[in-house]
Motif scaffolding. Sequence first.
Motif, PDB file in Angstrom:
ATOM      1  N   ALA A  87      16.209 -15.142  -0.621  1.00 48.89           N
ATOM      2  CA  ALA A  87      17.558 -14.775  -1.060  1.00 48.89           C
ATOM      3  C   ALA A  87      17.650 -13.281  -1.361  1.00 48.89           C
ATOM      4  N   VAL A  88      16.607 -12.702  -1.947  1.00 53.08           N
ATOM      5  CA  VAL A  88      16.583 -11.271  -2.243  1.00 53.08           C
ATOM      6  C   VAL A  88      16.613 -10.470  -0.934  1.00 53.08           C
ATOM      7  N   LEU A  89      15.842 -10.914   0.045  1.00 56.73           N
ATOM      8  CA  LEU A  89      15.846 -10.240   1.351  1.00 56.73           C
ATOM      9  C   LEU A  89      17.200 -10.400   2.033  1.00 56.73           C
ATOM     10  N   GLU A  90      17.797 -11.570   1.921  1.00 53.24           N
ATOM     11  CA  GLU A  90      19.122 -11.814   2.494  1.00 53.24           C
ATOM     12  C   GLU A  90      20.173 -10.917   1.854  1.00 53.24           C
ATOM     13  N   ALA A  91      20.005 -10.611   0.559  1.00 51.59           N
ATOM     14  CA  ALA A  91      20.956  -9.756  -0.157  1.00 51.59           C
ATOM     15  C   ALA A  91      20.862  -8.296   0.279  1.00 51.59           C
ATOM     16  N   GLY A  92      19.781  -7.927   0.961  1.00 55.22           N
ATOM     17  CA  GLY A  92      19.661  -6.565   1.465  1.00 55.22           C
ATOM     18  C   GLY A  92      18.398  -5.828   1.084  1.00 55.22           C
ATOM     19  N   ALA A  93      17.474  -6.481   0.397  1.00 55.60           N
ATOM     20  CA  ALA A  93      16.207  -5.836   0.052  1.00 55.60           C
ATOM     21  C   ALA A  93      15.333  -5.708   1.299  1.00 55.60           C
ATOM     22  N   THR A  94      14.415  -4.755   1.253  1.00 58.29           N
ATOM     23  CA  THR A  94      13.421  -4.612   2.313  1.00 58.29           C
ATOM     24  C   THR A  94      12.034  -4.640   1.691  1.00 58.29           C
ATOM     25  N   VAL A  95      11.070  -5.128   2.454  1.00 57.67           N
ATOM     26  CA  VAL A  95       9.690  -5.165   1.987  1.00 57.67           C
ATOM     27  C   VAL A  95       9.078  -3.783   2.185  1.00 57.67           C
ATOM     28  N   VAL A  96       8.535  -3.229   1.095  1.00 62.43           N
ATOM     29  CA  VAL A  96       7.851  -1.935   1.155  1.00 62.43           C
ATOM     30  C   VAL A  96       6.374  -2.165   1.435  1.00 62.43           C
ATOM     31  N   ARG A  97       5.779  -3.081   0.677  1.00 59.89           N
ATOM     32  CA  ARG A  97       4.371  -3.431   0.902  1.00 59.89           C
ATOM     33  C   ARG A  97       4.044  -4.750   0.218  1.00 59.89           C
ATOM     34  N   GLU A  98       3.087  -5.445   0.801  1.00 61.76           N
ATOM     35  CA  GLU A  98       2.574  -6.699   0.240  1.00 61.76           C
ATOM     36  C   GLU A  98       1.264  -6.385  -0.470  1.00 61.76           C
ATOM     37  N   LEU A  99       1.169  -6.797  -1.704  1.00 62.07           N
ATOM     38  CA  LEU A  99      -0.059  -6.629  -2.466  1.00 62.07           C
ATOM     39  C   LEU A  99      -0.632  -8.013  -2.750  1.00 62.07           C
ATOM     40  N   PRO A 100      -1.884  -8.089  -3.160  1.00 63.62           N
ATOM     41  CA  PRO A 100      -2.474  -9.419  -3.369  1.00 63.62           C
ATOM     42  C   PRO A 100      -1.720 -10.310  -4.356  1.00 63.62           C
ATOM     43  N   ARG A 101      -1.134  -9.711  -5.425  1.00 62.90           N
ATOM     44  CA  ARG A 101      -0.504 -10.536  -6.458  1.00 62.90           C
ATOM     45  C   ARG A 101       1.006 -10.424  -6.506  1.00 62.90           C
ATOM     46  N   TRP A 102       1.634  -9.505  -5.770  1.00 63.93           N
ATOM     47  CA  TRP A 102       3.087  -9.368  -5.773  1.00 63.93           C
ATOM     48  C   TRP A 102       3.533  -8.607  -4.531  1.00 63.93           C
ATOM     49  N   THR A 103       4.834  -8.543  -4.350  1.00 63.34           N
ATOM     50  CA  THR A 103       5.421  -7.805  -3.235  1.00 63.34           C
ATOM     51  C   THR A 103       6.276  -6.676  -3.791  1.00 63.34           C
ATOM     52  N   VAL A 104       6.135  -5.500  -3.217  1.00 63.81           N
ATOM     53  CA  VAL A 104       6.985  -4.373  -3.574  1.00 63.81           C
ATOM     54  C   VAL A 104       8.144  -4.363  -2.577  1.00 63.81           C
ATOM     55  N   LEU A 105       9.363  -4.370  -3.120  1.00 63.17           N
ATOM     56  CA  LEU A 105      10.576  -4.374  -2.310  1.00 63.17           C
ATOM     57  C   LEU A 105      11.403  -3.141  -2.653  1.00 63.17           C
ATOM     58  N   ALA A 106      12.435  -2.880  -1.868  1.00 61.77           N
ATOM     59  CA  ALA A 106      13.366  -1.785  -2.170  1.00 61.77           C
ATOM     60  C   ALA A 106      14.787  -2.293  -2.034  1.00 61.77           C
ATOM     61  N   ASP A 107      15.653  -1.804  -2.919  1.00 63.36           N
ATOM     62  CA  ASP A 107      17.075  -2.150  -2.816  1.00 63.36           C
ATOM     63  C   ASP A 107      17.709  -1.288  -1.720  1.00 63.36           C
ATOM     64  N   PRO A 108      18.986  -1.450  -1.422  1.00 66.99           N
ATOM     65  CA  PRO A 108      19.594  -0.697  -0.318  1.00 66.99           C
ATOM     66  C   PRO A 108      19.568   0.827  -0.463  1.00 66.99           C
ATOM     67  N   GLU A 109      19.341   1.365  -1.662  1.00 72.19           N
ATOM     68  CA  GLU A 109      19.227   2.816  -1.829  1.00 72.19           C
ATOM     69  C   GLU A 109      17.783   3.274  -1.956  1.00 72.19           C
ATOM     70  N   GLY A 110      16.827   2.365  -1.801  1.00 69.91           N
ATOM     71  CA  GLY A 110      15.420   2.735  -1.835  1.00 69.91           C
ATOM     72  C   GLY A 110      14.729   2.602  -3.170  1.00 69.91           C
ATOM     73  N   ASN A 111      15.421   2.116  -4.217  1.00 65.51           N
ATOM     74  CA  ASN A 111      14.766   1.870  -5.498  1.00 65.51           C
ATOM     75  C   ASN A 111      13.764   0.742  -5.320  1.00 65.51           C
ATOM     76  N   GLU A 112      12.525   1.004  -5.666  1.00 65.71           N
ATOM     77  CA  GLU A 112      11.500  -0.022  -5.525  1.00 65.71           C
ATOM     78  C   GLU A 112      11.484  -0.943  -6.741  1.00 65.71           C
ATOM     79  N   PHE A 113      11.196  -2.205  -6.477  1.00 60.67           N
ATOM     80  CA  PHE A 113      11.000  -3.196  -7.535  1.00 60.67           C
ATOM     81  C   PHE A 113       9.985  -4.193  -7.032  1.00 60.67           C
ATOM     82  N   CYS A 114       9.398  -4.934  -7.952  1.00 61.46           N
ATOM     83  CA  CYS A 114       8.356  -5.883  -7.580  1.00 61.46           C
ATOM     84  C   CYS A 114       8.854  -7.312  -7.753  1.00 61.46           C
ATOM     85  N   LEU A 115       8.398  -8.164  -6.866  1.00 65.93           N
ATOM     86  CA  LEU A 115       8.667  -9.589  -6.976  1.00 65.93           C
ATOM     87  C   LEU A 115       7.332 -10.296  -7.128  1.00 65.93           C
ATOM     88  N   LEU A 116       7.164 -10.902  -8.292  1.00 70.04           N
ATOM     89  CA  LEU A 116       5.934 -11.611  -8.607  1.00 70.04           C
ATOM     90  C   LEU A 116       6.163 -13.105  -8.458  1.00 70.04           C
TER      91      LEU A 116
END
Length: 129
Positions: A87-116
């Motif tokens: 749902a987060v990806l459908e809303a417009g987030a992009t995957v920045v990188r996959e880490l072993p315990r979480w995923t770093v995503l970015a909002d449409p303006e490039g602000n990074e956030f993590c999804l655990l």
Amino acid sequence: MPDLAAIVIHCRDPYLLAPFWSAVTGMPVAEADRVKLAEGTLAPAEAVLLRDPHGRRPDLWISPADTLPAPGRIHLDLVGDAEERAAVLEAGATVVRELPRWTVLADPEGNEFCLLPPNEAHTASPPGH
């Protein structure tokens, strides 16, 4: 200790980010701001309020700024399962990188956030993750 009352996300375009963060957090845009977004009538420096209808989470303000620091203006850690990630990806987030315990995503303006994933929600993560 003081209570956390609000989180502010500085942005270039509140018309882009307010609907994105509303969709991602499930926090609706306050009625007066929803009308202004729909009509395109926000004042140049006017912030948009997202508020938890149950009052359990801090307010989220989407606030335009003339200058924005790099690399980002916020860093949120969110907890979500595979369905919520989709749902987060459908809303417009992009995957920045996959880490072993979480995923770093970015909002449409490039602000990074993590999804655990839910099982990592209370695991301390290193600074600047």
